[in-house]
Design an enzyme around this catalytic site. Structure first.
Site, PDB file in Angstrom:
ATOM      1  CG  ASP A  12      -1.684   1.235   1.330  1.00  0.00           C
ATOM      2  OD1 ASP A  12      -2.439   1.615   0.300  1.00  0.00           O
ATOM      3  OD2 ASP A  12      -1.847   1.912   2.465  1.00  0.00           O
ATOM      4  CG  ASP A  14      -1.918   7.687   1.211  1.00  0.00           C
ATOM      5  OD1 ASP A  14      -1.390   8.674   1.298  1.00  0.00           O
ATOM      6  OD2 ASP A  14      -2.731   7.248   0.048  1.00  0.00           O
TER       7      ASP A  14
END
Length: 230
Positions: A12, A14
């Site tokens: 991922d 963020d």
């Protein structure tokens, strides 16, 4: 070094590659204040973190048309990019892990629910865009996280076998997506606490990429003969 067939890493962005969650929290509060919403860190982690923009707009702006919901969400994302342009930092230890992966021929892909403009800006800001074989954007697929499709697409890009991969996530939504795709997932405790990540399905939880238990797990999972820092 011989890695397991179809080994790879899936990240991922963020809160997992980049310490960006405080900027998202500020952008949400600015964009949603006119609609009577305010978020603290706990509420952000519970109700916003990792969710697709379409889902957030539908939940918090139900009296607006879908088109206006999307406009407001894009205004929020523009606010975020403006804040992020002032500077963001990678999660501690990230580049040592990516250097190790490069050295042993272990490919990586980034998988996010963020808009492409956000994802590209963040990866370029920390000088990491070239480290990833591909970039999966949830909004560009039929389903974003928490559906497994974004991580299944990441596996496809890598030509990887879920059983020989490791994913990295910081949100409940992302953990559900990655684990539903059959990938052992490290919960990065940059926002949620380790216990919350484990409860949400993480195989392990770590504060950053220097955690030795995590590094040993990655090496074992992908078939590397030696872990980073061993």
């Amino acid at each position: 070094m011989t890695l397991k067939p179809g080994a790879g890493l899936l990240f991922d962005i963020d809160g997992t590659l980049v310490e960006s969650d405080p900027l998202h929290l500020e952008a949400f509060n600015r964009a949603f204040a006119p609609y009577g919403h305010h978020f603290d860190r706990e509420r952000f982690g519970r109700e916003l973190q990792g969710l697709a923009n379409e889902a957030i707009g539908a939940q918090f702006l139900p009296h607006e048309t879908p088109e206006r919901q999307w406009e407001i969400m894009m205004e929020k994302e523009a606010l975020f990019r403006s804040l992020a342009a002032e500077g963001v930092e990678p999660v501690h230890g990230l580049f040592a892990l990516l250097d190790w992966a490069d050295a042993i021929g272990l490919p990586a892909v980034a998988v996010t629910n963020a808009p492409r403009d956000n994802a590209e800006q963040l990866l370029n800001s920390i000088g990491a865009r070239h480290r990833f074989k591909g970039l999966v954007i949830g909004d560009e697929l039929e389903f974003g996280k928490p559906h497994p499709l974004p991580y299944l697409e990441g596996l496809r890009i890598l030509g990887a076998d879920a059983q020989n991969c490791v994913a990295f996530e910081d949100s409940r939504t992302g953990l559900k997506s990655a684990t539903s795709a059959g990938i052992a997932t490290i919960g990065m405790a940059t926002g949620l606490e380790p216990a919350q990540l484990l409860e949400a399905g993480a195989t392990l939880a770590a504060r950053d990429y220097t955690d030795r238990q995590m590094l040993r797990f990655i090496a074992e999972r992908v078939g590397a003969s030696e872990a980073l820092g061993a």
